[in-house]
Design a protein around this motif. Structure first.
Motif, PDB file in Angstrom:
ATOM      1  N   ARG A  49       0.855  -1.180   0.000  1.00  0.00           N
ATOM      2  CA  ARG A  49       0.000   0.000   0.000  1.00  0.00           C
ATOM      3  C   ARG A  49       0.894   1.233   0.000  1.00  0.00           C
ATOM      4  NH1 ARG A  49      -5.150  -1.009   0.226  1.00  0.00           N
ATOM      5  NH2 ARG A  49      -5.662   1.178   0.587  1.00  0.00           N
ATOM      6  N   SER A  50       0.450   2.270  -0.692  1.00  0.00           N
ATOM      7  CA  SER A  50       1.274   3.464  -0.884  1.00  0.00           C
ATOM      8  C   SER A  50       0.371   4.679  -1.042  1.00  0.00           C
ATOM      9  CB  SER A  50       2.153   3.336  -2.144  1.00  0.00           C
ATOM     10  OG  SER A  50       2.901   2.136  -2.126  1.00  0.00           O
ATOM     11  N   ALA A  51       0.934   5.853  -0.818  1.00  0.00           N
ATOM     12  CA  ALA A  51       0.216   7.105  -1.072  1.00  0.00           C
ATOM     13  C   ALA A  51       1.241   8.170  -1.422  1.00  0.00           C
ATOM     14  CB  ALA A  51      -0.599   7.537   0.143  1.00  0.00           C
ATOM     15  N   THR A  52       0.949   8.941  -2.465  1.00  0.00           N
ATOM     16  CA  THR A  52       1.884   9.948  -2.948  1.00  0.00           C
ATOM     17  C   THR A  52       1.295  11.347  -2.788  1.00  0.00           C
ATOM     18  OG1 THR A  52       2.911   8.444  -4.529  1.00  0.00           O
ATOM     19  CG2 THR A  52       3.170  10.788  -4.953  1.00  0.00           C
ATOM     20  N   TYR A  53       2.043  12.195  -2.113  1.00  0.00           N
ATOM     21  CA  TYR A  53       1.682  13.612  -1.939  1.00  0.00           C
ATOM     22  C   TYR A  53       2.347  14.410  -3.048  1.00  0.00           C
ATOM     23  CZ  TYR A  53       2.339  18.350  -0.017  1.00  0.00           C
ATOM     24  OH  TYR A  53       2.395  19.715   0.171  1.00  0.00           O
ATOM     25  N   VAL A  54       1.565  15.285  -3.717  1.00  0.00           N
ATOM     26  CA  VAL A  54       2.105  16.068  -4.829  1.00  0.00           C
ATOM     27  C   VAL A  54       1.965  17.574  -4.652  1.00  0.00           C
ATOM     28  CG1 VAL A  54       1.837  14.241  -6.539  1.00  0.00           C
ATOM     29  CG2 VAL A  54      -0.061  15.808  -6.105  1.00  0.00           C
ATOM     30  N   HIS A  55       1.091  18.001  -3.760  1.00  0.00           N
ATOM     31  CA  HIS A  55       0.853  19.426  -3.590  1.00  0.00           C
ATOM     32  C   HIS A  55       0.074  19.617  -2.300  1.00  0.00           C
ATOM     33  CE1 HIS A  55       0.426  23.585  -4.849  1.00  0.00           C
ATOM     34  NE2 HIS A  55      -0.862  23.528  -4.630  1.00  0.00           N
ATOM     35  N   GLY A  93      14.160  -7.970 -12.882  1.00  0.00           N
ATOM     36  CA  GLY A  93      13.119  -8.948 -13.171  1.00  0.00           C
ATOM     37  C   GLY A  93      12.024  -8.995 -12.126  1.00  0.00           C
ATOM     38  N   ASP A  94      12.291  -8.452 -10.930  1.00  0.00           N
ATOM     39  CA  ASP A  94      11.276  -8.424  -9.875  1.00  0.00           C
ATOM     40  C   ASP A  94      10.279  -7.300 -10.122  1.00  0.00           C
ATOM     41  OD1 ASP A  94      12.540 -10.533  -8.677  1.00  0.00           O
ATOM     42  OD2 ASP A  94      13.449  -9.369  -7.059  1.00  0.00           O
ATOM     43  N   ARG A  95       9.057  -7.493  -9.598  1.00  0.00           N
ATOM     44  CA  ARG A  95       7.984  -6.524  -9.791  1.00  0.00           C
ATOM     45  C   ARG A  95       7.389  -6.106  -8.449  1.00  0.00           C
ATOM     46  NH1 ARG A  95       3.627  -9.227 -13.103  1.00  0.00           N
ATOM     47  NH2 ARG A  95       4.325 -11.037 -11.912  1.00  0.00           N
ATOM     48  N   LEU A  96       6.900  -4.874  -8.423  1.00  0.00           N
ATOM     49  CA  LEU A  96       6.239  -4.325  -7.239  1.00  0.00           C
ATOM     50  C   LEU A  96       4.920  -3.703  -7.663  1.00  0.00           C
ATOM     51  CD1 LEU A  96       6.149  -3.274  -4.243  1.00  0.00           C
ATOM     52  CD2 LEU A  96       7.256  -1.193  -5.123  1.00  0.00           C
ATOM     53  N   GLU A  97       3.837  -4.129  -7.032  1.00  0.00           N
ATOM     54  CA  GLU A  97       2.542  -3.481  -7.236  1.00  0.00           C
ATOM     55  C   GLU A  97       2.290  -2.525  -6.078  1.00  0.00           C
ATOM     56  OE1 GLU A  97      -2.134  -4.495  -8.174  1.00  0.00           O
ATOM     57  OE2 GLU A  97      -0.924  -5.964  -7.088  1.00  0.00           O
ATOM     58  N   THR A  98       2.142  -1.250  -6.395  1.00  0.00           N
ATOM     59  CA  THR A  98       1.778  -0.275  -5.376  1.00  0.00           C
ATOM     60  C   THR A  98       0.267  -0.084  -5.422  1.00  0.00           C
ATOM     61  OG1 THR A  98       2.285   1.493  -6.956  1.00  0.00           O
ATOM     62  CG2 THR A  98       3.989   0.946  -5.331  1.00  0.00           C
ATOM     63  N   THR A 153       0.997   6.794  -8.349  1.00  0.00           N
ATOM     64  CA  THR A 153       1.874   7.487  -9.297  1.00  0.00           C
ATOM     65  C   THR A 153       2.966   6.559  -9.832  1.00  0.00           C
ATOM     66  OG1 THR A 153       3.540   8.428  -7.782  1.00  0.00           O
ATOM     67  CG2 THR A 153       1.493   9.692  -8.142  1.00  0.00           C
ATOM     68  N   GLY A 154       3.276   6.745 -11.112  1.00  0.00           N
ATOM     69  CA  GLY A 154       4.329   5.946 -11.724  1.00  0.00           C
ATOM     70  C   GLY A 154       5.702   6.278 -11.183  1.00  0.00           C
ATOM     71  N   THR A 155       5.991   7.584 -11.043  1.00  0.00           N
ATOM     72  CA  THR A 155       7.313   7.968 -10.546  1.00  0.00           C
ATOM     73  C   THR A 155       7.482   7.605  -9.074  1.00  0.00           C
ATOM     74  OG1 THR A 155       6.404  10.213 -10.327  1.00  0.00           O
ATOM     75  CG2 THR A 155       7.823   9.782 -12.224  1.00  0.00           C
ATOM     76  N   GLY A 156       6.379   7.618  -8.310  1.00  0.00           N
ATOM     77  CA  GLY A 156       6.456   7.164  -6.930  1.00  0.00           C
ATOM     78  C   GLY A 156       6.778   5.680  -6.852  1.00  0.00           C
ATOM     79  N   THR A 157       6.182   4.899  -7.760  1.00  0.00           N
ATOM     80  CA  THR A 157       6.467   3.468  -7.812  1.00  0.00           C
ATOM     81  C   THR A 157       7.914   3.223  -8.207  1.00  0.00           C
ATOM     82  OG1 THR A 157       4.147   3.048  -8.390  1.00  0.00           O
ATOM     83  CG2 THR A 157       5.731   1.290  -8.848  1.00  0.00           C
ATOM     84  N   SER A 158       8.424   4.004  -9.167  1.00  0.00           N
ATOM     85  CA  SER A 158       9.832   3.875  -9.560  1.00  0.00           C
ATOM     86  C   SER A 158      10.759   4.195  -8.390  1.00  0.00           C
ATOM     87  CB  SER A 158      10.139   4.822 -10.731  1.00  0.00           C
ATOM     88  OG  SER A 158       9.388   4.500 -11.878  1.00  0.00           O
ATOM     89  N   ALA A 159      10.425   5.241  -7.638  1.00  0.00           N
ATOM     90  CA  ALA A 159      11.248   5.616  -6.487  1.00  0.00           C
ATOM     91  C   ALA A 159      11.275   4.493  -5.449  1.00  0.00           C
ATOM     92  CB  ALA A 159      10.713   6.906  -5.873  1.00  0.00           C
TER      93      ALA A 159
END
Length: 349
Positions: free
Chosen positions: A243-249, A278-283, A258-264
């Motif tokens: 589970r994740s949550a991204t603050y942008v403003h 090769g590993d994957r992460l679902e946020t 967010t895609g960039t949050g998942t990349s981070a």
């Protein structure tokens, strides 16, 4: 005869994040690259962003993507990303929405099965793989930007919160990464306002401490984003979920992760030895929507350990519409806009 000014839009969303795709109504922009055209919008025509993200036409939680002709021979189309915080050079959710809108509108013809094409973002070329089933775009996989960890588990004293442990990643913008559990959050929908207030306080404290510099791009502005990280569960071999949550403003937690949050997050997990190529992460977001990031390569670039990655998600078309720009409306401000609008004429009774 009187001039009617309008914009042609395709409204989309990916994981709940609404992206307004501008497909018509804007004159060609100066610049020999999409990056230069973005800089022209930012410096000389910021009225388009303000018009579509503010009342009466929009709200700050949305994003805007302007379709422009590609300047690189390998790219089919170009796009410029606009958000309330400005002009990010890349965004995963905006790329997923833009690619879907181009396919669903026929601007790039759909092919059944898997098809590949290249778009040109302000960050450069982006490889896209679309999965089309029964004529519907079911998934878009796009390249994330090369991502690295700038700061690992530093501490900062934040007013009203106390000491916070954070890491910093660059994935298209600088992200503060914090453990949600350490701050007392379970990352549920009812926490959204408290998450936004908490993130704002942390980001403000980090901005006061100083800026961050990309090792090749240099100064890319103050740190704008924060990614709350929930516990990681292993779903299958090489496949993880969190589970994740991204603050942008201020006051805004993205509806998607967010895609960039998942990349981070992928970069941080690799830094900690938790994932390999090769590993994957679902946020998974507060609204239970998700993106899947895959770590495709880990490499050394100068003094930095960099991970390459892809982001996969699905976008939905919400509406196709013309927005009429009423220049006589006192709520509409065309400053920084009128000189790039395409004029069309109609007879007024």
């Amino acid at each position: 005869m009187s001039a009617e000014l309008s914009l042609q839009l395709i409204d989309t969303h990916a994981g709940g994040d609404v992206s307004r795709i501008v497909v018509g109504g804007i004159d060609p922009l100066p610049g020999t690259t999409v990056r230069q055209q973005m800089e022209y919008l930012r410096d000389d025509a910021d009225g388009l962003r303000k018009l579509l993200l503010n009342e009466p036409y929009g709200i700050p939680e949305m994003s805007v993507d302007l379709i422009v002709p590609a300047t690189h021979p390998e790219a089919r189309m170009g796009y410029i990303i606009m958000e309330v915080m400005g002009y990010p050079i890349y965004s995963g959710s905006n790329t997923i929405c833009t690619a879907t809108a181009l396919l669903e509108s026929g601007m790039i013809p759909k092919q059944e099965g898997r098809q590949n094409f290249v778009l040109e973002s302000p960050a450069g070329l982006v490889n896209i793989e679309a999965r089309v089933e029964n004529g519907v775009v079911e998934a878009i996989t796009c390249e994330g930007l090369p991502t690295y960890i700038d700061t690992y588990r530093n501490r900062i004293q934040v007013p009203s919160i106390g000491e916070v442990t954070y890491s910093i990643a660059y994935s298209g913008g600088f992200y503060a990464l914090v453990d949600a559990t350490e701050l007392g959050f379970a990352l549920t929908r009812d926490e959204e306002r408290r998450l936004a207030r908490c993130a704002h306080a942390i980001v403000e404290a980090l901005q006061i401490r100083g800026g961050f510099s990309h090792y090749t791009l240099g100064d890319v502005g103050p740190l704008p984003f924060l990614h709350f990280m929930g516990p990681v569960e292993q779903v299958a071999e090489g496949f993880y979920r969190s589970r994740s949550a991204t603050y942008v403003h201020e006051n805004v937690i993205c509806r998607s992760t967010t895609g960039t949050g998942t990349s981070a997050r992928l970069a941080l997990m690799h830094h900690e030895g938790l994932v390999q190529p090769g590993d994957r992460l679902e946020t998974v977001s507060l609204r239970d929507s998700g993106f899947i990031g895959e770590l495709t390569r880990a490499r050394r670039d100068g003094n930095h350990d960099v991970v390459d990655n892809t982001i996969t998600g699905k976008a939905h078309v919400l509406a196709r519409s013309d927005i009429i720009i009423n220049r006589d409306d006192p709520m509409v401000n065309c400053d920084g806009l009128h000189h790039i609008l395409t004029s069309r004429h109609r007879t007024v009774d």
